[in-house]
Design an enzyme around this catalytic site. Structure first.
Site, PDB file in Angstrom:
ATOM      1  N   SER A 725       0.799  -1.219   0.000  1.00  0.00           N
ATOM      2  CA  SER A 725       0.000   0.000   0.000  1.00  0.00           C
ATOM      3  C   SER A 725       0.835   1.274   0.000  1.00  0.00           C
ATOM      4  O   SER A 725       0.294   2.369  -0.148  1.00  0.00           O
ATOM      5  CB  SER A 725      -0.943   0.015   1.212  1.00  0.00           C
ATOM      6  OG  SER A 725      -0.208   0.026   2.418  1.00  0.00           O
ATOM      7  N   LYS A 768      -6.576   3.419   8.543  1.00  0.00           N
ATOM      8  CA  LYS A 768      -5.584   4.344   7.988  1.00  0.00           C
ATOM      9  C   LYS A 768      -6.108   5.778   7.996  1.00  0.00           C
ATOM     10  O   LYS A 768      -5.375   6.712   8.365  1.00  0.00           O
ATOM     11  CB  LYS A 768      -5.229   3.911   6.571  1.00  0.00           C
ATOM     12  CG  LYS A 768      -4.453   2.610   6.507  1.00  0.00           C
ATOM     13  CD  LYS A 768      -4.169   2.196   5.070  1.00  0.00           C
ATOM     14  CE  LYS A 768      -3.374   0.893   5.031  1.00  0.00           C
ATOM     15  NZ  LYS A 768      -3.103   0.441   3.656  1.00  0.00           N
TER      16      LYS A 768
END
Length: 847
Positions: A725, A768
């Site tokens: 990511s 996140k």
């Protein structure tokens, strides 16, 4: 030179003859008999007695040792099967060579010269000789020989070498050890080796004597116990106690009252019959009795009366847990399905009973008796099909609660049990490495016991409890079996109605148990086991949710545990927020509760010492009470910088931001990666580097920049990092440092990239984004395919952040690089490269 003798060979099997020792020998092999006859024909009647290396019938020189004993034949007795003779060892001999003569072996032998000590009066040698004599006398006494016989034998041998041979000839050692002593020509060394063997024999005899004493003492205690038990029975009989109904009879009555399956009833009757036959004094009786007691304590037919009201269940879940709306919805859906099934089951049973009553009424009206065999055979079971459907309806999904520690997985399971009116039982599977932990041990093993499943059922006391399998992702594997494989049968609704525990040995019905499992890492659960469960994800709490949970549950509980009342201690919202952000780093609230408890104890000490009567804890007082902050979360950078991009990551303790730094230097166009990056993260960096090289013209990167080395570093170098990511973050950092354009400091990004510049979806979006918002960032770049994940964000977070959804890397760079725009599928750059809020490179990093 020593005289050589030619002597008939007398091979010995498993026997070694020593000089000075007389031993009876039986001879029956033809070659041996011919050798004896040849020796008898000589005046000296001497033979060369030598041991065989192997116990074989046919003898050749290869199976004979070289060193033996020159012996003289004494008394001899002939028989039908051979000869019995006495051999007296004269001296050691060494065979120079063996020859075959007239059907027997003959050897040329020279006498072996013994190595005497240089000084027979040496104190060490004299002490060795005396110690050997003393230990030999002790061995003779311990062996049961009369003292006068032992002393007479020892007194007949004065020479040290002959004494060692005498001892070697009579102690209990192997033939190979005897041969070794025979071949030891040094008198001192032979005496020392003989002493070692004697001392070992004494140790063996002492150990045997200790064992014998222990056995006799144990037998004596057992006989005494039996005698006292008989006396106790007599006393109880005289007092009228224990005559009618003893504990064995009570156990039998308990077992007879159980509604056992036919297999279990057969096994119980067999073991009870064995217990009655062997009596309680037998060692096996306790094993059988323990088994029967375990069977008697199991809930074979005991059930909790289940009451399930959906409104009440929702109230219980809301009272016990704050937030977790998705989890509550899934649990309520699960309970709603069970409620409908129960109602349908009740309707089916009522219809079946009504049909049966109508059929019986018709038969009575026709004058037929339903008790006749014909009627029984012709009337079908009205609810046979319904019963099959009941079984199918009872097989609901097995829930798997997955989430970080401390988010409420176990407490939700407790709330489900309370809402359903069922008993609750929990077993922890963390670290279980043995299949027997699940299935139990077979009763043939000492200390055998049932597995954790059966033990949990016994603990619950009903056959339909809510059974929590905690930490199912932490099951281990060892040579003793795989407990995860054993759980497959337990969690399979098609099989667990006949679960067989190795200890019980008979099927036990687990089909009515509501199993719930918990785990932190779903990837650690084997695929076949995961396939049997339905996953319910538990996400981490936001800071606002943590504050509400603390106000509603944690603070009142810790105040009560630490003897502090709300009237005397008040924690302000600012202080609570400070504890959450600076003293805890977790998705759940366990550490938060510990810190609140620590704060309450600090204040309780002040109250107890009379220092103050009431305290309102504000943000400034938190440092004084709890010490320096333990957590230092990343904060949004203050300036735009060239080569520094802000990414987002997710761990089981929650989400956060990270900085990816890139810098160029003179070199050969190589890529340097540091910061303990995993393989996947290194591949993301190489993909970003390749993308920049292949799109250099469009990104306005000079060709000479690729002749320089580029160094990519992710801070916190002591912490391992991995995952795809960070691809867009690394690409932004690399393009920024190569093109000289700064990256915006107020925007965080996440997403996987390809060589063609596509941005792929990632996981952990909620965590996140929450981590980025906590760091002060409100502009987020996410892959477009992650748009559905935005529904998981709390409303207050969605109102606060500005989310940009992208599908290719050009869109990312247009958002993150100063002076860049994305128009009609192309990345365009303006002239502005050094805006006012960009930190100049010459000033270094500024806080």
């Amino acid at each position: 030179m020593t005289e050589r003798l030619t002597l008939p060979v007398l091979p010995l099997r498993e026997v070694v003859l020593f000089p000075g020792v007389t031993a009876p020998i039986g001879a029956g092999r033809p070659a041996t008999l011919r050798a004896i006859e040849a020796a008898l024909a000589t005046p000296d009647r001497l033979v060369f007695a030598v041991s065989q290396r192997q116990n074989v019938e046919s003898v050749n020189p290869e199976v004979l040792y070289t060193i033996g004993t020159i012996a003289k034949i004494g008394q001899l007795q002939r028989g039908l099967s051979g000869m019995q003779l006495l051999l007296h060892g004269e001296r050691r001999g060494i065979a120079i060579h063996y020859t075959d003569k007239e059907g027997y072996l003959q050897a040329v032998v020279r006498e072996a010269e013994e190595m005497l000590p240089l000084n027979a009066e040496d104190p060490a040698f004299v002490g060795l000789h005396r110690e050997a004599r003393a230990r030999a006398a002790e061995l003779g006494q311990k062996s049961g020989l009369p003292d006068e016989v032992v002393q007479q034998v020892l007194a007949g041998v004065n020479e040290a070498g002959r004494f060692a041979d005498l001892v070697a000839g009579y102690i209990d050692i192997t033939p190979a050890q005897r041969q070794g002593l025979l071949e030891t020509l040094s008198v001192e060394e032979r005496l020392r080796r003989a002493l070692v063997h004697v001392q070992r024999q004494i140790g063996v005899l002492d150990a045997q004597e200790d064992i014998k004493s222990q056995v006799q003492e144990e037998l004596g205690e057992r006989q005494r116990e039996m005698f006292l038990r008989e006396q106790l029975k007599t006393i109880q009989r005289e007092l009228g106690e224990g005559d009618e109904k003893d504990d064995l009879q009570e156990l039998r009555e308990k077992l007879e009252a159980l509604d056992l399956t036919p297999e279990a009833r057969k096994e119980v009757d067999r073991e009870m019959s064995r217990l009655t036959r062997i009596g309680r004094e037998s060692m096996e009786s306790q094993v059988i009795r323990t088994f029967l007691e375990n069977v008697a304590e199991l809930p074979w037919s005991v059930r909790s009366k289940e009451h399930l009201e959906l409104a009440e269940a929702q109230t219980i879940l809301d009272d016990d847990h704050y937030a977790l709306s998705d989890v509550k919805d899934r649990v309520l859906e699960f309970l709603a399905v069970r409620q409908l099934r129960m109602q349908q089951d009740a309707a089916d049973r009522a219809a079946a009973e009504e049909q049966a009553a109508e059929r019986k009424a018709e038969e009575v009206a026709q004058g037929e008796s339903t008790d006749t065999p014909q009627a029984t055979a012709t009337v079908p079971a009205p609810n046979a099909a319904v019963k099959g459907n009941d079984d199918d309806r009872a097989r609901g999904p097995i829930l798997l609660f997955v989430g970080p520690p401390g988010v409420g997985k176990t407490s939700v399971a407790k709330s489900i049990a309370r809402a359903m009116g069922r008993k609750y039982v929990r077993i922890s599977l963390g670290g279980a490495r043995d299949e027997a932990d699940i299935r139990g041990h077979r009763r043939t093993y000492v200390g055998a016991m049932p597995g954790r499943i059966i033990h949990g059922m016994k603990q619950a006391g009903t056959k339909n409890p809510v059974f929590l399998l905690d930490e199912v992702d932490k099951l281990g594997v060892s040579f003793q079996g795989d407990p995860a494989s054993a759980l497959l049968e337990v969690l399979d609704p098609a099989q667990n109605d006949s679960f067989v525990d190795h200890y019980l040995g008979v099927p036990f019905d687990l089909s009515e148990v509501l199993f719930i499992a918990t785990a932190n890492f779903i990837q650690n659960i084997p695929g076949p086991l995961l396939d049997r469960m339905e996953v319910v994800d538990f996400a981490g709490y936001t800071e606002r949710e943590k504050g509400e949970i603390a106000r509603k549950y944690l603070i009142p509980r810790q105040f009560t545990e630490n003897g502090v009342s709300p009237e005397r201690l008040e924690i302000s919202d600012g202080a609570l927020a400070e504890v959450i952000t600076s003293y805890t780093r977790e998705s759940g609230v366990r550490q938060l509760e510990r810190e609140i408890g620590r704060l309450a104890r600090k204040v309780a000490r002040k109250f107890a010492s009379g220092e103050t009567a009431r305290i309102i804890v504000d943000r400034e007082m938190v440092d004084d009470l709890l010490g320096r902050p333990k957590v230092h979360p990343e904060k949004m950078a203050r300036y735009d910088e060239i080569g520094v991009a802000t990414g987002m990551f997710y761990t089981p303790t929650g989400g956060d931001i990270m900085f990816v730094e890139a810098s160029t230097m003179r070199g050969k166009g190589e890529l340097v990666l540091t910061g303990q990056l995993g393989d996947v993260m290194k591949e993301s960096a190489r993909a970003a580097w390749t993308y920049a090289r292949s799109h250099a013209a469009g990104l306005q990167i000079a060709d000479e920049m690729f002749d320089r080395d580029i160094h990519i570093h992710v801070p916190a170098g002591a912490i391992p990092k991995d995952g795809p990511s960070a691809g867009v973050t690394m690409a932004s950092s690399v393009v920024s440092t190569l093109s000289g354009r700064p990256v915006r400091h107020d925007i965080a990004m996440t997403g996987e990239i390809t060589l063609r510049g596509r941005v792929l979806p990632i996981g952990g979006v909620k965590e996140k984004v929450l981590g980025a918002v906590r760091a002060g960032i409100t502009r987020i770049v996410l892959p477009k395919e992650n748009e559905p994940d935005l529904d998981d964000l709390p409303q207050e977070v969605r109102d606060k952040v500005e989310v940009h959804l992208v599908s290719e890397l050009g869109e990312v760079l247009a958002l993150t690089l100063r002076g860049a725009t994305f128009r009609e599928g192309r990345l365009l750059f303006g002239d502005e490269k050094n805006p006012r809020d960009v930190m100049p490179l010459s000033t270094g990093f500024r806080h």
